[in-house]
Write an enzyme that holds these catalytic residues in place. Structure first.
Site, PDB file in Angstrom:
ATOM      1  N   ASN A  33       4.142  -5.484  -3.454  1.00  0.00           N
ATOM      2  CA  ASN A  33       3.632  -3.946  -3.624  1.00  0.00           C
ATOM      3  C   ASN A  33       2.562  -3.706  -2.483  1.00  0.00           C
ATOM      4  O   ASN A  33       1.887  -2.694  -2.723  1.00  0.00           O
ATOM      5  CB  ASN A  33       3.061  -3.548  -5.060  1.00  0.00           C
ATOM      6  CG  ASN A  33       1.734  -4.373  -5.392  1.00  0.00           C
ATOM      7  OD1 ASN A  33       1.283  -5.078  -4.590  1.00  0.00           O
ATOM      8  ND2 ASN A  33       1.266  -4.296  -6.675  1.00  0.00           N
ATOM      9  N   HIS A  89      -0.270  -5.587  -1.914  1.00  0.00           N
ATOM     10  CA  HIS A  89      -1.685  -6.001  -2.365  1.00  0.00           C
ATOM     11  C   HIS A  89      -1.917  -7.153  -1.348  1.00  0.00           C
ATOM     12  O   HIS A  89      -1.110  -7.837  -0.821  1.00  0.00           O
ATOM     13  CB  HIS A  89      -1.892  -6.241  -3.800  1.00  0.00           C
ATOM     14  CG  HIS A  89      -1.204  -7.286  -4.221  1.00  0.00           C
ATOM     15  ND1 HIS A  89      -0.850  -7.587  -5.653  1.00  0.00           N
ATOM     16  CD2 HIS A  89      -1.054  -8.654  -3.716  1.00  0.00           C
ATOM     17  CE1 HIS A  89      -0.306  -8.715  -5.901  1.00  0.00           C
ATOM     18  NE2 HIS A  89      -0.601  -9.595  -4.626  1.00  0.00           N
ATOM     19  N   ASP A  93      -9.441 -14.792  -5.055  1.00  0.00           N
ATOM     20  CA  ASP A  93      -9.468 -14.239  -6.437  1.00  0.00           C
ATOM     21  C   ASP A  93      -9.273 -15.264  -7.487  1.00  0.00           C
ATOM     22  O   ASP A  93      -9.129 -16.252  -7.176  1.00  0.00           O
ATOM     23  CB  ASP A  93      -8.147 -13.327  -6.411  1.00  0.00           C
ATOM     24  CG  ASP A  93      -6.867 -13.656  -5.733  1.00  0.00           C
ATOM     25  OD1 ASP A  93      -6.794 -14.927  -5.673  1.00  0.00           O
ATOM     26  OD2 ASP A  93      -6.117 -12.611  -5.275  1.00  0.00           O
ATOM     27  N   GLU A 102      -4.909  -3.956  -5.582  1.00  0.00           N
ATOM     28  CA  GLU A 102      -3.347  -3.415  -5.890  1.00  0.00           C
ATOM     29  C   GLU A 102      -3.529  -1.751  -5.308  1.00  0.00           C
ATOM     30  O   GLU A 102      -4.538  -1.295  -4.858  1.00  0.00           O
ATOM     31  CB  GLU A 102      -3.422  -3.190  -7.383  1.00  0.00           C
ATOM     32  CG  GLU A 102      -3.621  -4.494  -8.097  1.00  0.00           C
ATOM     33  CD  GLU A 102      -2.212  -5.319  -8.156  1.00  0.00           C
ATOM     34  OE1 GLU A 102      -1.501  -5.372  -7.109  1.00  0.00           O
ATOM     35  OE2 GLU A 102      -1.970  -5.969  -9.234  1.00  0.00           O
TER      36      GLU A 102
END
Ligand code: F6R
Length: 260
Positions: A136, A138, A67, A143
């Site tokens: 979370n 990811h 990313d 996400e």
């Protein structure tokens, strides 16, 4: 999914570096999928040391990072291009022409994302995808609620991810809102996935990934669908696993007979 639990973060980092080193030694022209983030910094340190002291070579290796933030040029101090240069590339013999990151400053990020997928395919796909995990759940910047069938594209970052990464930027407002990330499906196509998590702040996400239902609310749980996924944990990040003792029985001391 193989769950290897190491006594502490340092041992987990060494184990992840062993894994990557073994991949590169057994196949010099391996295609690696690389991750950034704080968890990976000590892994890159170990690999750089092994390059310097033991001749571990990345000369024929190709890499694709997961990313990059939208809007950051490669030379921006907080870009992942810069992170990779500083943490890894400049310390080893990898050929810069064989290293790839999504172009966060592309005029057309959607076209750049499609091009990135095409580059991965042209390289023959990813042999070993290295992953961290967000608090979370990811992976990459996929996400919660990201499609488990997603490909490389632009994703909006959650507030919790921006808060976690705010420390690298001047303020929360300066922390990017968007990123280009390889998709969950892109990650699942890798021939092997290796996820490293350390620290108690990852314990809930790790439990969701390993033992929760496969759900887009925890994108890392998609790794349950992968035939060759290895998860390397320290005791703190493994703390909420219900079957902790079982994993320790199957892989005592975090050993994996496939690689030892
Ligand atoms: C970064 C990436 C992210 C990180 C994750 C954990 O390339 O893919 O999924 O792995 O956000 O980051 P740290 O290690 O900083 O907790």
């Amino acid at each position: 999914m193989k769950v290897l639990i190491l006594p502490d973060a340092e041992a987990a980092v060494q184990r992840a570096a062993d894994f990557i080193g073994r991949c590169v030694r057994s196949r010099a022209d391996a295609v690696l999928g690389l991750a950034t983030g704080a968890t990976m910094l000590p892994v890159y340190d170990v690999l750089a040391r092994r390059h310097r002291d033991e001749g571990l070579s990345f000369a024929a290796t190709t890499s694709f990072n997961l990313d990059e933030y939208i809007g950051l040029a490669p030379d921006h101090p907080c870009s992942y291009h810069r992170y990779m240069q500083d943490a890894f590339f400049q310390h080893v013999d990898i050929n810069p022409a064989r290293t790839h990151l999504p172009k966060g400053d592309a005029a057309d990020p959607q076209a750049a994302s499609q091009n990135y997928e095409a580059l991965i395919a042209a390289a023959g796909g990813i042999d070993l995808q290295i992953l961290g995990i967000g608090e979370n759940g990811h992976i990459g910047f996929n996400e919660p609620t990201a499609s488990l069938g997603s490909r490389t594209r632009v994703k909006t970052l959650t507030e919790s991810t921006r808060r976690a990464n705010q420390r690298y930027f001047a303020s929360f407002d300066d922390t990017p809102r968007f990123a280009i990330t390889t998709g969950v499906a892109t990650i699942l196509e890798s021939r092997h996935c290796l996820l490293l998590a350390t620290g108690g702040s990852k314990a809930d996400a790790v439990a969701g990934m390993v033992e929760g239902p496969v759900t887009a609310m925890c994108p890392a749980s998609a790794l349950q669908l992968h035939a060759h996924a290895t998860v390397i944990l320290d005791r703190d990040s493994a703390a909420r696993l219900t079957l902790l003792e079982y994993y320790e029985t199957v892989h005592p001391g975090g050993r994996d007979s496939t690689f030892e």
